[in-house]
Write a protein that holds these residues in place. Structure first.
Motif, PDB file in Angstrom:
ATOM      1  N   LEU A 114       0.825  -1.213   0.000  1.00  0.00           N
ATOM      2  CA  LEU A 114       0.000   0.000   0.000  1.00  0.00           C
ATOM      3  C   LEU A 114       0.856   1.259   0.000  1.00  0.00           C
ATOM      4  O   LEU A 114       0.518   2.257  -0.643  1.00  0.00           O
ATOM      5  CB  LEU A 114      -0.931  -0.013   1.216  1.00  0.00           C
TER       6      LEU A 114
ATOM      7  N   THR B  78      -6.999  -0.824 -11.146  1.00  0.00           N
ATOM      8  CA  THR B  78      -7.958   0.280 -11.286  1.00  0.00           C
ATOM      9  C   THR B  78      -7.242   1.605 -11.518  1.00  0.00           C
ATOM     10  O   THR B  78      -7.639   2.411 -12.382  1.00  0.00           O
ATOM     11  CB  THR B  78      -8.840   0.364 -10.031  1.00  0.00           C
ATOM     12  N   PHE B  79      -6.156   1.844 -10.743  1.00  0.00           N
ATOM     13  CA  PHE B  79      -5.370   3.069 -10.956  1.00  0.00           C
ATOM     14  C   PHE B  79      -4.778   3.098 -12.360  1.00  0.00           C
ATOM     15  O   PHE B  79      -4.719   4.156 -12.996  1.00  0.00           O
ATOM     16  CB  PHE B  79      -4.256   3.161  -9.907  1.00  0.00           C
TER      17      PHE B  79
ATOM     18  N   GLU C 171      -6.994  -7.847  -3.496  1.00  0.00           N
ATOM     19  CA  GLU C 171      -7.642  -6.540  -3.421  1.00  0.00           C
ATOM     20  C   GLU C 171      -6.672  -5.430  -3.823  1.00  0.00           C
ATOM     21  O   GLU C 171      -7.034  -4.479  -4.528  1.00  0.00           O
ATOM     22  CB  GLU C 171      -8.175  -6.295  -2.006  1.00  0.00           C
ATOM     23  N   ILE C 172      -5.399  -5.539  -3.337  1.00  0.00           N
ATOM     24  CA  ILE C 172      -4.409  -4.525  -3.699  1.00  0.00           C
ATOM     25  C   ILE C 172      -4.080  -4.611  -5.183  1.00  0.00           C
ATOM     26  O   ILE C 172      -3.898  -3.588  -5.857  1.00  0.00           O
ATOM     27  CB  ILE C 172      -3.149  -4.706  -2.833  1.00  0.00           C
TER      28      ILE C 172
ATOM     29  N   LEU D 206      -6.837  -2.947  -6.936  1.00  0.00           N
ATOM     30  CA  LEU D 206      -6.738  -1.495  -6.781  1.00  0.00           C
ATOM     31  C   LEU D 206      -5.682  -0.918  -7.704  1.00  0.00           C
ATOM     32  O   LEU D 206      -5.892   0.143  -8.325  1.00  0.00           O
ATOM     33  CB  LEU D 206      -6.415  -1.169  -5.328  1.00  0.00           C
ATOM     34  N   GLY D 207      -4.518  -1.596  -7.816  1.00  0.00           N
ATOM     35  CA  GLY D 207      -3.484  -1.128  -8.743  1.00  0.00           C
ATOM     36  C   GLY D 207      -3.959  -1.155 -10.183  1.00  0.00           C
ATOM     37  O   GLY D 207      -3.672  -0.229 -10.952  1.00  0.00           O
TER      38      GLY D 207
ATOM     39  N   LEU E  15       2.173   1.692  -3.416  1.00  0.00           N
ATOM     40  CA  LEU E  15       1.075   2.147  -4.276  1.00  0.00           C
ATOM     41  C   LEU E  15       0.787   3.625  -4.051  1.00  0.00           C
ATOM     42  O   LEU E  15       0.570   4.390  -4.997  1.00  0.00           O
ATOM     43  CB  LEU E  15      -0.168   1.304  -3.999  1.00  0.00           C
ATOM     44  N   ARG E  16       0.821   4.043  -2.785  1.00  0.00           N
ATOM     45  CA  ARG E  16       0.588   5.464  -2.488  1.00  0.00           C
ATOM     46  C   ARG E  16       1.693   6.340  -3.080  1.00  0.00           C
ATOM     47  O   ARG E  16       1.428   7.426  -3.608  1.00  0.00           O
ATOM     48  CB  ARG E  16       0.515   5.656  -0.978  1.00  0.00           C
TER      49      ARG E  16
END
Length: 502
Positions: free
Chosen positions: A248, A283-284, A276-277, A280-281, A251-252
């Motif tokens: 995370l 999706t970004f 999930e991560i 999320l990546g 990713l941030r």
């Protein structure tokens, strides 16, 4: 996160600690029970042996008191005592006169004076010589038998059947004490002591068992639940940090360094089993691709708009030049002086607007607005070129800071300068004019436009021209600039504040 995991696992650690303490307490109770059994058995065994010896001694003493010394009985007594005494026990039989009737070949231990042989009725400790004496008198009191028991014998008799490490056995009689078994040298530690009374006597057998010293291994075993609790929290934090927190954070950081137009691909550097991560990546990445596509489309649209705007400005500039050329052609074909002057007046205003548009078009790419110095210089040259023949030598001096103004300000400024220069040329064609634009002292967004010329001083002809046409135009232009036009008639000075770009 580590603190949260630690607090979450704290109940389990406390349960394990309580269980460990309970196990230690149970072990202590078992040790105490084992010690109680051992001290009771040792006291009973010693009492039984001493009672058996007292019986044999009493029989021998009574026999000697009745029939005198008997070597055979003395030998039997020696054999009886030696059968269970391998620690060097001694016995002695005396009469009232102090004569030894029977006894061991070894010398009698110190501690019991001859005059006290018949006064001691029960077992007695001799701490100085490390012996226990067991006196027995005959029924008539003329013979006394003394049995001495050394520490080796007492240790063999009182040694418990079970294994009790680090034990200490002692006999206590009043203030006297005899240590039978001395444990190995150990540092001071917690100990458990239990006692049992010998029968029949006022003597007490005491057994003390010391706990083993506190070592690093024992400390670790005691605090093993807490160590396991801390280790579980540390391992949990390590796993969470590696699988969740660190991905995370990466990713941030990737999102924080993102610039519009780039395609964000954070999962290239991130490896984690957390789906999930990963989602999320992804999706970004999809969002960044959409943004990059929109940015490219907007950049293309902006470039198209810039080209269209440049084309519009170019055509407007060309149209203004065409209008100026047409006015010049009509002015040349006119024969009336007033018509020629009217054409010239119109042409000067069209030229002023063309100068503003051309300067604005030149600064369009950098979005800095219209340069004041270049605007006034080009406008002055254009005005002198279209001036009447008698005013061809009209001098114009320019003093301006490197300032920029918007097109909304540039148009009325150009018209204002055109009106004042034309007014000055008509009033005094041989005069000069000074035009200055300087920033105000206390503000960076305001400047003062000042036009000074002797031709603008108060006169009858000047007043008529102002009332006829120029006055109304100058007032209208000052309203467009949203500032009052100050006029010093004696000095021939006009001044007005204008807004400049930062």
């Amino acid at each position: 996160m580590f603190l949260i995991l630690t607090l979450a696992l704290l109940p389990l650690g406390l349960i394990a600690l309580v269980a460990s303490l309970q196990a230690i307490r149970t072990t202590d109770l078992e040790k105490e029970a084992l010690l109680r059994v051992a001290v009771t058995q040792s006291a009973r065994k010693l009492s039984a042996d001493l009672t058996s010896d007292r019986t044999a001694l009493m029989l021998t003493a009574n026999s000697f008191a009745v029939s005198g010394p008997d070597r055979a009985m003395c030998a039997r007594l020696s054999i009886f005592l030696a059968s269970h005494d391998r620690g060097g026990g001694r016995y002695y039989i005396y009469d009232r006169g102090g004569r030894r009737l029977c006894g061991s070949p070894q010398p009698e231990p110190d501690g019991l004076a001859p005059e006290r042989r018949f006064s001691v009725r029960a077992m007695h400790l001799l701490p100085r010589s490390q012996f226990l004496v067991n006196p027995v008198q005959s029924r008539d009191g003329t013979v006394v038998a003394l049995a001495y028991y050394p520490r080796a014998y007492l240790e063999a008799i009182t040694s418990p059947a079970g294994a009790l490490p680090n034990r200490q056995i002692s006999l206590r009689q009043g203030r006297d004490s005899l240590v039978i078994t001395q444990p190995s040298s150990l540092p001071q530690s917690r100990s458990t002591t239990l006692s049992a009374r010998l029968d029949p006597s006022d003597m007490i057998l005491t057994m003390t068992m010391r706990d083993p010293p506190v070592t690093l291994v024992r400390m670790l075993s005691l605090f093993l639940p807490l160590v396991m609790w801390f280790a579980a929290a540390a391992i949990g934090w390590f796993v969470v940090n590696r699988l969740l927190i660190r991905p995370l954070v990466l990713l941030r950081r990737s999102v924080a360094t993102y610039h519009p137009g780039e395609v964000l691909e954070p999962m290239r550097r991130i490896r984690t089993p957390a789906q999930e991560i990963v989602a999320l990546g992804d999706t970004f990445r999809e969002i960044s691709e959409d943004v990059a596509t929109h940015e490219a489309e907007m950049a293309e649209s902006l470039e198209t708009q810039r080209k269209l705007t440049r084309e519009v400005h170019h055509r407007v500039k060309n149209n203004l030049q065409i209008i100026a050329s047409l006015i010049n052609l009509h002015a040349r074909s006119a024969h009336d002086a007033e018509a020629v002057e009217a054409y010239a007046t119109i042409q000067r205003r069209v030229d002023a607007l063309s100068v503003v548009h051309r300067n604005h078009y030149a600064e369009l790419e950098e979005h800095r607005g219209v340069g004041v110095r270049s605007l006034i210089s080009e406008l002055s040259a254009s005005l002198r070129a279209t001036a009447p023949a008698e005013a061809r030598r009209f001098g114009i001096q320019i003093d301006s800071d490197n300032l920029h103004i918007s097109q909304d300000v540039a148009v009325p400024v150009a018209f204002l300068l055109t009106e004042l220069v034309e007014l000055a040329m008509l009033s005094n064609p041989r005069a000069t004019m000074h035009i200055s634009v300087q920033l105000e002292d206390d503000r960076e967004d305001r400047a003062v436009l000042r036009i000074a010329s002797p031709a603008l001083r108060a006169s009858q002809e000047m007043s008529e021209r102002l009332e006829d046409r120029y006055g109304r135009v100058l007032t209208g232009l000052s309203r467009q600039l949203r500032a009052p036009l100050e006029h010093d008639s004696e000095a021939g000075d006009y001044a007005i504040a204008i807004t400049v770009l930062p």
